[in-house]
Design a protein around this motif. Structure first.
Motif, PDB file in Angstrom:
ATOM      1  N   PHE A  12       0.786  -1.233   0.000  1.00  0.00           N
ATOM      2  CA  PHE A  12       0.000   0.000   0.000  1.00  0.00           C
ATOM      3  C   PHE A  12       0.820   1.287   0.000  1.00  0.00           C
ATOM      4  N   GLY A  13       2.152   1.166   0.039  1.00  0.00           N
ATOM      5  CA  GLY A  13       2.997   2.352   0.097  1.00  0.00           C
ATOM      6  C   GLY A  13       2.919   3.058   1.433  1.00  0.00           C
ATOM      7  N   ALA A  14       2.642   2.309   2.489  1.00  0.00           N
ATOM      8  CA  ALA A  14       2.503   2.888   3.833  1.00  0.00           C
ATOM      9  C   ALA A  14       3.812   3.514   4.301  1.00  0.00           C
ATOM     10  N   VAL A  15       3.675   4.596   5.055  1.00  0.00           N
ATOM     11  CA  VAL A  15       4.823   5.300   5.624  1.00  0.00           C
ATOM     12  C   VAL A  15       4.624   5.364   7.137  1.00  0.00           C
ATOM     13  N   ALA A  16       5.648   4.966   7.896  1.00  0.00           N
ATOM     14  CA  ALA A  16       5.576   5.022   9.355  1.00  0.00           C
ATOM     15  C   ALA A  16       5.593   6.477   9.813  1.00  0.00           C
ATOM     16  N   VAL A  17       4.587   6.851  10.601  1.00  0.00           N
ATOM     17  CA  VAL A  17       4.471   8.211  11.114  1.00  0.00           C
ATOM     18  C   VAL A  17       4.958   8.272  12.563  1.00  0.00           C
ATOM     19  N   PHE A  18       4.639   7.225  13.326  1.00  0.00           N
ATOM     20  CA  PHE A  18       5.019   7.173  14.738  1.00  0.00           C
ATOM     21  C   PHE A  18       5.132   5.720  15.153  1.00  0.00           C
ATOM     22  N   ARG A  19       6.118   5.416  15.970  1.00  0.00           N
ATOM     23  CA  ARG A  19       6.201   4.065  16.532  1.00  0.00           C
ATOM     24  C   ARG A  19       6.511   4.146  18.019  1.00  0.00           C
ATOM     25  N   ASN A  20       5.848   3.305  18.775  1.00  0.00           N
ATOM     26  CA  ASN A  20       6.038   3.218  20.220  1.00  0.00           C
ATOM     27  C   ASN A  20       6.809   1.935  20.479  1.00  0.00           C
ATOM     28  N   VAL A  21       8.049   2.085  20.938  1.00  0.00           N
ATOM     29  CA  VAL A  21       8.918   0.936  21.151  1.00  0.00           C
ATOM     30  C   VAL A  21       9.130   0.735  22.645  1.00  0.00           C
ATOM     31  N   LEU A  22       8.966  -0.500  23.101  1.00  0.00           N
ATOM     32  CA  LEU A  22       9.168  -0.839  24.505  1.00  0.00           C
ATOM     33  C   LEU A  22      10.663  -0.838  24.826  1.00  0.00           C
TER      34      LEU A  22
END
Length: 50
Positions: A12-22
């Motif tokens: 889908f051509g998705a782009v990561a905007v935010f990620r929450n990493v433990l």
């Protein structure tokens, strides 16, 4: 989770905007932008019981 993110990018051509990493380095959730919209993919916790 990383396989799902890669799939969304490819399909889908998705782009990561935010990620929450433990603290242990595991992605808890990530927000992706696709076609002007946003969605959140969350890691599932699997618990085994006997």
């Amino acid at each position: 989770m990383t396989a799902a993110i890669s799939c969304y990018r490819t399909a889908f051509g998705a782009v990561a905007v935010f990620r929450n990493v433990l603290p242990v380095g595991t992605i808890h959730f990530i927000e992706l932008a696709v076609g002007g919209g946003l969605f959140r993919e969350r890691a599932c916790e699997r618990t085994m019981t006997s």
